[in-house]
Motif scaffolding. Structure first.
Motif, PDB file in Angstrom:
ATOM      1  N   LYS A 191     -17.305 -33.545  45.753  1.00  0.00           N
ATOM      2  CA  LYS A 191     -16.583 -34.413  46.675  1.00  0.00           C
ATOM      3  C   LYS A 191     -16.354 -35.807  46.098  1.00  0.00           C
ATOM      4  CE  LYS A 191     -17.283 -34.465  51.081  1.00  0.00           C
ATOM      5  NZ  LYS A 191     -17.945 -34.547  52.393  1.00  0.00           N
ATOM      6  N   LEU A 194     -13.429 -35.768  43.684  1.00  0.00           N
ATOM      7  CA  LEU A 194     -12.249 -35.373  44.441  1.00  0.00           C
ATOM      8  C   LEU A 194     -11.723 -36.540  45.272  1.00  0.00           C
ATOM      9  CD1 LEU A 194     -10.381 -33.019  45.258  1.00  0.00           C
ATOM     10  CD2 LEU A 194     -11.968 -32.549  47.140  1.00  0.00           C
ATOM     11  N   THR A 195     -12.636 -37.301  45.865  1.00  0.00           N
ATOM     12  CA  THR A 195     -12.221 -38.476  46.632  1.00  0.00           C
ATOM     13  C   THR A 195     -11.531 -39.492  45.731  1.00  0.00           C
ATOM     14  OG1 THR A 195     -14.059 -38.166  48.176  1.00  0.00           O
ATOM     15  CG2 THR A 195     -13.054 -40.346  48.106  1.00  0.00           C
ATOM     16  N   ILE A 197      -9.902 -38.858  42.927  1.00  0.00           N
ATOM     17  CA  ILE A 197      -8.586 -38.320  42.553  1.00  0.00           C
ATOM     18  C   ILE A 197      -7.573 -38.585  43.651  1.00  0.00           C
ATOM     19  CG2 ILE A 197      -7.308 -36.180  42.132  1.00  0.00           C
ATOM     20  CD1 ILE A 197      -9.856 -35.102  40.775  1.00  0.00           C
ATOM     21  N   ARG A 198      -7.974 -38.287  44.904  1.00  0.00           N
ATOM     22  CA  ARG A 198      -7.052 -38.473  46.025  1.00  0.00           C
ATOM     23  C   ARG A 198      -6.653 -39.941  46.183  1.00  0.00           C
ATOM     24  NH1 ARG A 198      -5.842 -39.411  51.156  1.00  0.00           N
ATOM     25  NH2 ARG A 198      -4.813 -37.764  52.381  1.00  0.00           N
ATOM     26  N   ALA A 223      -0.183 -32.534  45.250  1.00  0.00           N
ATOM     27  CA  ALA A 223      -1.536 -32.739  44.731  1.00  0.00           C
ATOM     28  C   ALA A 223      -2.454 -33.276  45.824  1.00  0.00           C
ATOM     29  CB  ALA A 223      -1.502 -33.704  43.548  1.00  0.00           C
ATOM     30  N   MET A 224      -1.962 -34.202  46.639  1.00  0.00           N
ATOM     31  CA  MET A 224      -2.786 -34.770  47.697  1.00  0.00           C
ATOM     32  C   MET A 224      -3.140 -33.726  48.745  1.00  0.00           C
ATOM     33  SD  MET A 224      -2.049 -38.121  50.100  1.00  0.00           S
ATOM     34  CE  MET A 224      -2.079 -39.214  48.672  1.00  0.00           C
ATOM     35  N   ASN A 226      -3.457 -30.568  48.282  1.00  0.00           N
ATOM     36  CA  ASN A 226      -4.466 -29.665  47.722  1.00  0.00           C
ATOM     37  C   ASN A 226      -5.833 -30.344  47.633  1.00  0.00           C
ATOM     38  OD1 ASN A 226      -3.416 -26.872  46.609  1.00  0.00           O
ATOM     39  ND2 ASN A 226      -1.749 -28.343  46.337  1.00  0.00           N
ATOM     40  N   CYS A 227      -5.842 -31.663  47.420  1.00  0.00           N
ATOM     41  CA  CYS A 227      -7.114 -32.393  47.489  1.00  0.00           C
ATOM     42  C   CYS A 227      -7.705 -32.291  48.889  1.00  0.00           C
ATOM     43  CB  CYS A 227      -6.907 -33.863  47.112  1.00  0.00           C
ATOM     44  SG  CYS A 227      -6.685 -34.169  45.342  1.00  0.00           S
ATOM     45  N   ASP A 228      -6.834 -32.419  49.909  1.00  0.00           N
ATOM     46  CA  ASP A 228      -7.301 -32.318  51.285  1.00  0.00           C
ATOM     47  C   ASP A 228      -7.830 -30.908  51.578  1.00  0.00           C
ATOM     48  OD1 ASP A 228      -6.647 -34.948  51.760  1.00  0.00           O
ATOM     49  OD2 ASP A 228      -4.663 -34.481  52.590  1.00  0.00           O
ATOM     50  N   ARG A 231     -11.169 -30.551  50.027  1.00  0.00           N
ATOM     51  CA  ARG A 231     -12.179 -31.291  50.792  1.00  0.00           C
ATOM     52  C   ARG A 231     -12.623 -30.487  52.010  1.00  0.00           C
ATOM     53  NH1 ARG A 231     -10.484 -37.140  52.690  1.00  0.00           N
ATOM     54  NH2 ARG A 231      -8.956 -35.871  53.806  1.00  0.00           N
TER      55      ARG A 231
END
Length: 413
Positions: A191, A194-195, A197-198, A223-224, A226-228, A231
């Protein structure tokens, strides 16, 4: 031991009971140790044993209790026969010492008293059987010895199986804790980057790192999203570990369910609109407030809406309905879609952990199969239930109930 006891042993009255085990095979050889301080009774027992036909046995005798305990250290016996009274020491005193040395042995008490109280005391203390000396016959003695050995062998096997089972359970619990701990650490470790990156993707989208084209912005939005999605998956893994360890916290407070529903629908409106799916709310007699964890209830509703969007084709409709049941004891929230539906033989499995419908016509777009299971546990923690109904090619309806904890605003203010 008084001489009258010896006379009782030779009386040869009918046996008091006849115990037979259903499906055990009689042991081929029985080794017996008799501990009795009366030499006359010991000799009579030896003669009775010789009169038993077709019985393979060996008999050792001890007149002194301590000598008998010493013999138990040197040789293994199938049966230990104890006199109930041996001067200053009783058979009950001896029982635990015998068990400690040979836990697998059957213990049979012999007594000249023949009282029911003595029998009950012996059996409660852990004896395999009890025989009044005045009722001993060769036939009854053979049955008692054979049955006692079978009984103790079964008891000993069950105890061993129980120990093995407990060890296995402890091992599995340890492994489970290790796995849950690994999930927890892994989720936290993933996480954090990942946070980051977002956040940096968001910075680029906002133009803070310089101008970008519309195509580039669209790629960054993908991309955002897919980050969500990642998460959400990580949060599901964390929630599962918390459920396993009983640490899924619930912060109970007063909240407005209407606001929760509106917010959850608003979050999903963009995706619904992009696929021309109508997402509407129908409310009946909305309460002013309920008691529960607002964030967790929102998590449940968001999960149901996300699943509905996965299965509803373009141009479809998703309806969120909320209201009291007829008795006003439950507040029920339903998410109805016009998707492909769920096969009847699988609808009972959709709440199972890690379950996913994998057929070509019912494939789930992503996910770990954890969301519905977590949602079910959250609803249950609130005292409610989560269930589903479905008709193939027409759609599904997922509903959950919450206890009516409404308090009038004038009282809750």
């Amino acid at each position: 031991m008084p001489q009258s006891t010896s006379a009782a042993l030779t009386a040869g009255a009918p046996p008091s009971r006849d115990i037979t085990f259903m499906d055990s095979t009689a042991p081929s050889h029985i080794s017996i140790l008799s501990i009795d301080d009366d030499p006359t009774d010991t000799e009579i027992l030896r003669r009775f044993m010789k009169r038993i036909e077709g019985f393979d046995y060996s008999l050792d005798t001890c007149l002194d209790p301590e000598e008998g305990l010493a013999m138990l250290e040197l040789k293994e016996f199938d049966v230990v026969m104890l006199d109930y009274e041996m001067g200053k020491i009783t058979g009950l005193d001896m029982l635990s010492r015998v068990r400690k040395r040979q836990p697998q042995a059957a213990i049979i008490f012999l007594s000249g008293h023949g009282s029911e109280e003595v029998a009950v005391a012996a059996l409660k203390a852990g004896a395999s059987d009890y025989l009044p000396k005045g009722r001993v016959l060769p036939a009854s003695l053979k049955r008692t010895l054979t049955n006692a050995v079978e009984k103790e062998r079964l008891r000993f096997q069950v105890a061993q199986y129980q120990d093995d089972l407990e060890q296995t359970v402890r091992m599995l619990q340890t492994k489970n804790e290790e796995i849950q701990g690994a999930y927890h650490v892994l989720s936290h470790e993933l996480k954090t980057p990942l946070t980051a990156i977002r956040e940096f993707v968001s910075i680029v989208i906002d133009g803070l790192g310089g101008p970008i084209s519309d195509d580039q912005k669209e790629y960054l939005y993908i991309a955002m999203r897919n980050c969500d999605k990642m998460r959400v998956l990580l949060n599901d893994i964390l929630d599962v570990t918390r459920l396993e360890t009983g640490k899924l916290a619930m912060v109970m407070d007063r909240y407005d369910p209407q606001l929760v529903i509106k917010h959850a629908v608003r979050v999903q409106q963009s995706e619904a609109a992009s696929r021309r799916i109508q997402l509407v709310i129908e409310n009946d007699a909305m309460p002013e407030n309920l008691e529960g964890d607002e964030g967790r209830i929102s998590q449940v509703l968001t999960n149901l809406l996300s699943n509905a969007l996965k299965f509803t084709p373009e141009g479809g409709r998703i309806t969120v309905h909320a209201g009291f049941d007829a008795s006003r004891e439950k507040y029920i929230v339903s998410v109805q879609d016009t998707g492909c539906g769920i096969p009847p033989d699988r609808i009972s499995k959709v709440f199972d952990r890690l379950y996913q419908v994998r057929d070509e016509d019912f494939s789930i777009q992503g996910g770990l199969g954890l969301g519905l299971n977590i949602a079910q546990e959250i609803v249950r923690a609130h005292g409610g239930e989560l269930w589903a109904t479905s008709i193939l090619e027409e759609g599904s309806c997922f509903s959950f109930s919450l206890p009516n904890t409404e308090v009038p605003r004038s009282l809750s203010a």
